[in-house]
Every structure is written in C-alpha cells, then in structure tokens.
Design a protein around this motif. Sequence first.
Motif, PDB file in Angstrom:
ATOM      1  N   ASP A 164      -4.334  -3.986   9.030  1.00  0.00           N
ATOM      2  CA  ASP A 164      -5.391  -4.524   9.889  1.00  0.00           C
ATOM      3  C   ASP A 164      -6.085  -5.709   9.224  1.00  0.00           C
ATOM      4  O   ASP A 164      -6.404  -6.706   9.884  1.00  0.00           O
ATOM      5  N   VAL A 165      -6.320  -5.603   7.925  1.00  0.00           N
ATOM      6  CA  VAL A 165      -6.934  -6.719   7.188  1.00  0.00           C
ATOM      7  C   VAL A 165      -6.030  -7.939   7.233  1.00  0.00           C
ATOM      8  O   VAL A 165      -6.486  -9.074   7.443  1.00  0.00           O
ATOM      9  N   GLU A 196       0.829  -1.205   0.000  1.00  0.00           N
ATOM     10  CA  GLU A 196       0.000   0.000   0.000  1.00  0.00           C
ATOM     11  C   GLU A 196       0.862   1.254   0.000  1.00  0.00           C
ATOM     12  O   GLU A 196       0.512   2.272  -0.619  1.00  0.00           O
ATOM     13  N   GLN A 210      -3.716   6.197   6.566  1.00  0.00           N
ATOM     14  CA  GLN A 210      -4.923   5.449   6.926  1.00  0.00           C
ATOM     15  C   GLN A 210      -5.068   4.183   6.084  1.00  0.00           C
ATOM     16  O   GLN A 210      -5.474   3.135   6.590  1.00  0.00           O
ATOM     17  N   ARG A 211      -4.750   4.297   4.799  1.00  0.00           N
ATOM     18  CA  ARG A 211      -4.856   3.123   3.931  1.00  0.00           C
ATOM     19  C   ARG A 211      -3.846   2.053   4.310  1.00  0.00           C
ATOM     20  O   ARG A 211      -4.140   0.857   4.271  1.00  0.00           O
ATOM     21  N   ASP A 266      -2.613   1.553   7.324  1.00  0.00           N
ATOM     22  CA  ASP A 266      -3.089   0.936   8.576  1.00  0.00           C
ATOM     23  C   ASP A 266      -4.219  -0.050   8.299  1.00  0.00           C
ATOM     24  O   ASP A 266      -4.259  -1.141   8.887  1.00  0.00           O
ATOM     25  N   ARG A 267      -5.148   0.325   7.424  1.00  0.00           N
ATOM     26  CA  ARG A 267      -6.257  -0.579   7.120  1.00  0.00           C
ATOM     27  C   ARG A 267      -5.757  -1.843   6.421  1.00  0.00           C
ATOM     28  O   ARG A 267      -6.254  -2.943   6.679  1.00  0.00           O
ATOM     29  N   SER A 268      -4.789  -1.699   5.536  1.00  0.00           N
ATOM     30  CA  SER A 268      -4.246  -2.868   4.842  1.00  0.00           C
ATOM     31  C   SER A 268      -3.600  -3.833   5.820  1.00  0.00           C
ATOM     32  O   SER A 268      -3.792  -5.055   5.731  1.00  0.00           O
TER      33      SER A 268
END
Length: 231
Positions: free
Chosen positions: A121-122, A97, A114-115, A117-119
Amino acid sequence: MDTSTLAQASDIDFSLIALFLRATLTVKLVMIMLIVASFWSWAIIIQKHLVFRRARDEAARFDAAFWSGEPLDELYARVGANPSSGPERIFAAGMAEWQRSHRQDGAMIPGAAQRIDRSMDVAINREVRELNGGLTFLATVGSASPFVGLFGTVWGIKYAFEEIALAQSTNLAVVAPGIAEALLATGLGLLAAIPATIFYNKLSDDSDTIASGYEQFADEFGTLLSRNLDG
C-alpha cells in the motif's frame, strides 16, 4: 458614422502583437502570466501523456512476466535489486517484506500478511503521488485563468474609459483599441483554461485507471502469498 472616423479606425493595427504592446503594464503582466501558464500546462499535458503510456506498457510487460509461471523468488532476484516500473516496485516491496517475515528456523513471523499488504500500500501510494504530480497545476489553471483574464479585461476597460475621458470623444478610433486590448486578456484566459480543464479530467481518469491496476495486482499478489502462508 462619418468617413473620417472609419478611416481612422481602419488605420489602427489590431494584430495580437500590436494589442499587447499598446496594453497597460498591468494588462501586459496578466497576458504574460496567462501565456506562461498555457505553455506550462501543455508541457505537463504532453509529459503526463508519455508517462501514462509508459506506465501502461510497463504494467502489461510485468503482468505477463508475473503470470508466466516463473518462480516468484527468481522474478524478485531479477527485478528486486533495481525495479524500474511501478508494478516492479510494488512487487519488490511485497517480496522484501515476505522475506523479512521469515525466521531463521523457516517459520513465519505472525502478522506477515498484514505487513506485506501495508508495504505494498505504501508503494502504491508513492506511485500514485508520482502519477498525479502536475495535475494540481492543471486544475488551478483551468479554474483560475478565466478570472485572471477577466481581471485584465476589467483593468483594460477602466483604462480605456480613462482615455475616452481625456480625449473627450467616443468615436470608434478612440474606443475600439482600448476595448480590443482589454478583451484580449479574457481570450488568453479562456485559451489557457479550456485545454487545462479538458486534459485535467482526462489525465485524472487515466491516473485512476492505472492506480486501480496497481491495486488489483497488489490484491492478487497478496492473495497468492496468503495461500503460501496458509499452506
């Protein structure tokens, strides 16, 4: 109690195999189900022990490589194409990412942190699901097996009372076999439930510890990338 009754009782085979073979079909099915559940539980326990030990070793090796001072781009080039462990897959998700968030002119697309962190987290959620696979079965065996064994016992005692009524006798030779067969179901239920409950609690705690390590790494990695973004 007369000697003839004691002699008859002493001639009865109370071995586990004999008790199983004398049990009714319903009680036999209950016993077989509990035995299978017990063996399956032990297979999960052993498999999870090996998986968690490997996960801890892989996390330690990757942590040493990550903090060794090697440039992140080089580390990603080495492990990103085929990540083989949980930390590597989390790292690869964040780095992928990070690279996608660069424009052609070198500037960063807004919202990159943010992207990233979300990647990660997934990727963490995927790893946690893998770690927890099979633990639900242990919890089910631990909670349900005593009741399944109790059902077998109740059914066996019911049959034993029917045998007593047909024989019109309550001597030990008539009563003891049926009661022993019925209680064997409860024993098998406890034999399946106790290890399943103990190891479910231990393995759940081990899984939470490993997952916490993944989350801590993701936080540290995210903080490191945020510094680069701010710079």
